[in-house]
Design a protein around this motif. Sequence first.
Motif, PDB file in Angstrom:
ATOM      1  N   GLN A   1      -0.071   3.220  -3.235  1.00 55.43           N
ATOM      2  CA  GLN A   1      -0.391   2.199  -2.243  1.00 55.43           C
ATOM      3  C   GLN A   1      -1.814   2.357  -1.731  1.00 55.43           C
ATOM      4  OE1 GLN A   1       1.630  -0.258  -1.489  1.00 55.43           O
ATOM      5  NE2 GLN A   1       3.581   0.444  -2.323  1.00 55.43           N
ATOM      6  N   ASP A   2      -2.237   3.613  -1.535  1.00 53.22           N
ATOM      7  CA  ASP A   2      -3.546   3.872  -0.946  1.00 53.22           C
ATOM      8  C   ASP A   2      -4.588   4.010  -2.055  1.00 53.22           C
ATOM      9  OD1 ASP A   2      -5.618   4.465   0.757  1.00 53.22           O
ATOM     10  OD2 ASP A   2      -4.440   5.831   1.996  1.00 53.22           O
TER      11      ASP A   2
ATOM     12  N   PRO B   1      -6.574   2.486   5.493  1.00 55.40           N
ATOM     13  CA  PRO B   1      -6.556   3.663   4.621  1.00 55.40           C
ATOM     14  C   PRO B   1      -7.048   4.893   5.368  1.00 55.40           C
ATOM     15  CG  PRO B   1      -7.623   1.792   3.544  1.00 55.40           C
ATOM     16  CD  PRO B   1      -7.441   1.413   4.981  1.00 55.40           C
TER      17      PRO B   1
ATOM     18  N   PHE C   1       8.089   0.792   5.773  1.00 57.30           N
ATOM     19  CA  PHE C   1       6.646   0.962   5.637  1.00 57.30           C
ATOM     20  C   PHE C   1       5.925   0.157   6.711  1.00 57.30           C
ATOM     21  CE2 PHE C   1       8.500   1.902   1.617  1.00 57.30           C
ATOM     22  CZ  PHE C   1       7.667   2.797   0.958  1.00 57.30           C
TER      23      PHE C   1
ATOM     24  N   GLU D   1      -1.327  -0.146   7.399  1.00 57.07           N
ATOM     25  CA  GLU D   1      -2.296   0.603   8.196  1.00 57.07           C
ATOM     26  C   GLU D   1      -3.623   0.672   7.455  1.00 57.07           C
ATOM     27  OE1 GLU D   1      -0.646   4.448   8.876  1.00 57.07           O
ATOM     28  OE2 GLU D   1       1.026   3.716  10.114  1.00 57.07           O
TER      29      GLU D   1
ATOM     30  N   GLN E   1       1.958   2.243   4.315  1.00 59.55           N
ATOM     31  CA  GLN E   1       2.224   3.659   4.578  1.00 59.55           C
ATOM     32  C   GLN E   1       3.704   3.828   4.919  1.00 59.55           C
ATOM     33  OE1 GLN E   1       0.132   6.373   4.549  1.00 59.55           O
ATOM     34  NE2 GLN E   1      -1.697   5.227   3.953  1.00 59.55           N
ATOM     35  N   TYR E   2       4.327   4.818   4.270  1.00 57.67           N
ATOM     36  CA  TYR E   2       5.734   5.091   4.554  1.00 57.67           C
ATOM     37  C   TYR E   2       5.863   5.694   5.952  1.00 57.67           C
ATOM     38  CZ  TYR E   2      10.381   7.213   4.219  1.00 57.67           C
ATOM     39  OH  TYR E   2      11.692   7.592   4.446  1.00 57.67           O
TER      40      TYR E   2
ATOM     41  N   ASP F   1       0.370   7.796   0.430  1.00 59.97           N
ATOM     42  CA  ASP F   1       0.945   6.844   1.376  1.00 59.97           C
ATOM     43  C   ASP F   1       2.141   7.423   2.115  1.00 59.97           C
ATOM     44  OD1 ASP F   1       2.845   6.955  -0.608  1.00 59.97           O
ATOM     45  OD2 ASP F   1       2.567   4.896  -1.295  1.00 59.97           O
ATOM     46  N   GLY F   2       2.379   8.738   1.944  1.00 60.05           N
ATOM     47  CA  GLY F   2       3.463   9.392   2.646  1.00 60.05           C
ATOM     48  C   GLY F   2       4.771   9.446   1.888  1.00 60.05           C
TER      49      GLY F   2
ATOM     50  N   GLN G   1      -5.974  -3.110   4.659  1.00 61.38           N
ATOM     51  CA  GLN G   1      -4.854  -2.245   4.996  1.00 61.38           C
ATOM     52  C   GLN G   1      -4.012  -1.925   3.764  1.00 61.38           C
ATOM     53  OE1 GLN G   1      -2.737  -4.142   8.305  1.00 61.38           O
ATOM     54  NE2 GLN G   1      -3.873  -2.831   9.711  1.00 61.38           N
TER      55      GLN G   1
ATOM     56  N   GLY H   1       3.213  13.850   0.180  1.00 65.04           N
ATOM     57  CA  GLY H   1       4.264  12.962   0.642  1.00 65.04           C
ATOM     58  C   GLY H   1       5.667  13.505   0.539  1.00 65.04           C
TER      59      GLY H   1
END
Length: 595
Positions: free
Chosen positions: A317-318, A586, A581, A584, A569-570, A309-310, A566, A593
């Motif tokens: 998160q993802d 996936p 965040f 978005e 995402q950072y 997720d960055g 969704q 990250g």
Amino acid sequence: MSRFFYGSPQGIPRGEPAAGRRRRRTLSTTMAAVAASVLLTAGLAGPASAAPPGGQDALPQLAAAQPGTLQECETLTGFAYPATEIASVTRVAAGTVSNGGQPIGEHCLVRGTMNERVSAFDGQTYAIGFEMRLPVAWAGRYLYQGNGGLDGSVTPALGLTRGGESGLQMGFAVLSSDAGHNGAQNPLFGREPQARLDYGYQAVGTLTPMAKALITAAYDRAPDRSYITGGSNGGRHTMVAAARYADQYDGFLAIAPGFNLPQAAVAQLWQAQQWARVATNTADLNTAFTPQERTLVANAILTRCDGLDGLVDGMVQDSTICQRAFSVKRDVPRCDGDRDGTCLTKEQQAVIEEVFAGARTSNNKEIYSSFPFDPGLTQAGWAGWKFGSPYTRDAPAVGFIFMTPPEDPGILADLQGYALGFDVDAEAEKIYATSGIYTESSMSFMTPPDPTHLDTLRERGAKMIVMHGASDGVFSPDDTAAWFDELDRNYRGDAEAFARYFEVPGMGHVAGGPATDQHAGLAALVAWVEQGTAPAQLVASVNPANPEVPADWSPTRSRPLCVYPQVAQYISGDPENAASFACEDPHPGLGYGKR
């Protein structure tokens, strides 16, 4: 309180999930789950929304800032309604009860029963017990509080949510019930035909018009809006109400719903048999997958998925992409020698993968959904559901409530033996069966009749929010996601106009785990119903009382909960703040990250 406190609808075949929307998952013949005790409820005062779609059953407009005046509590002792007995009416002073350290205002507490009867089956007296709390400062709203487990007790009707809200504190008139039996009748009430039906769905249908009549008697006017909410089995009650009683409620909030409870309960017995293959002591299934080994797997999941997720922050998160990125066999060391917590045996790896892939018969027929890999599996609650509940909750629930015909009470003498000896191939089909005095199968009386066709709900302008933790140990978020996928397909991609699903990374069953699990879900639902403000996301924060929040997390950490499918995402900024965040779709960026 019975030790069989267990959280938990018509079996209808479902189609294939919408392509590309979700990680690996399987569709059950309906929706299932099995769960623990939880209350959920709450609300938020606000102006009326724009008029909903037409039709005589459309939502009424709210009265403009004219809350009702509560009658003297004593007058409610004379409340008359068919098959209803008022046992007591008490005025509760402000501050007698509280929520989050804040006093709850003055209110009337009404206790009573409905449909009291002596059973021709077992000679016991059954009734639907309830209590209703009617605030002096009423906001014009009614809330049905769906409780968890096997029910059997009237939990205080405070309208609490694990999100921190309290419906009573926010001005709702709140109803709570025991769903038609008392704690001493758990779990054998499942052998009594009418008690089964009350627990499944009829108690909600019986209580709802009575509760609205009691509100009218108390305030001299009916509620402007009606809501129902609950977690676990209470989430199942909410999902059932969305299908059966959508003409009676304007908003539905289901958290960790066990809406396919009979399937999930059978899956729990199947899982126990798999864990027993690698347990060093079958009386303690924790020995199949110890806390140290679960931490090992959780860390391997984080290594592969935390940064998707960055941001490397101890959260995944993802989850959709994580299911593709992580493999137990590839990413967790295999033991060359004895188990010491730093590796898994080949047999353990195989069992873990089988359990997460979902329960199946020996000829590969699906029983219940898959589960996603998530680092929240370290929590004690996850282990409790996976390793303890099959013996203490699921075995009696399957045997007495979900099987048709039910088992003999003699199985209570050895529930571990019943769970490990349960013939899944031969017995699982009995949750779809009827027999003699048992005129509805458990998949009929426990599950929503058609949860992916909610025409009444949609046409009335009612709204629905469903939330589920990614590390729920008993009811799978994959099953909930599959439900929403099919709902969306049936409404040609427009289900979000009336229903939204939010997954909570790291959260266990209803709450807890390494997660930001505090949210204002019901307040968001009220804003959607009454102001037309659809939630694009929910902001969740750390619960300071949650012992499973990692020590290196900021106590002020917040994250957006995104509308499925969704994910958060950072983008940039303070990594502890949800505003840094964005929600978005996936995407498979397998970088690791930023910190």
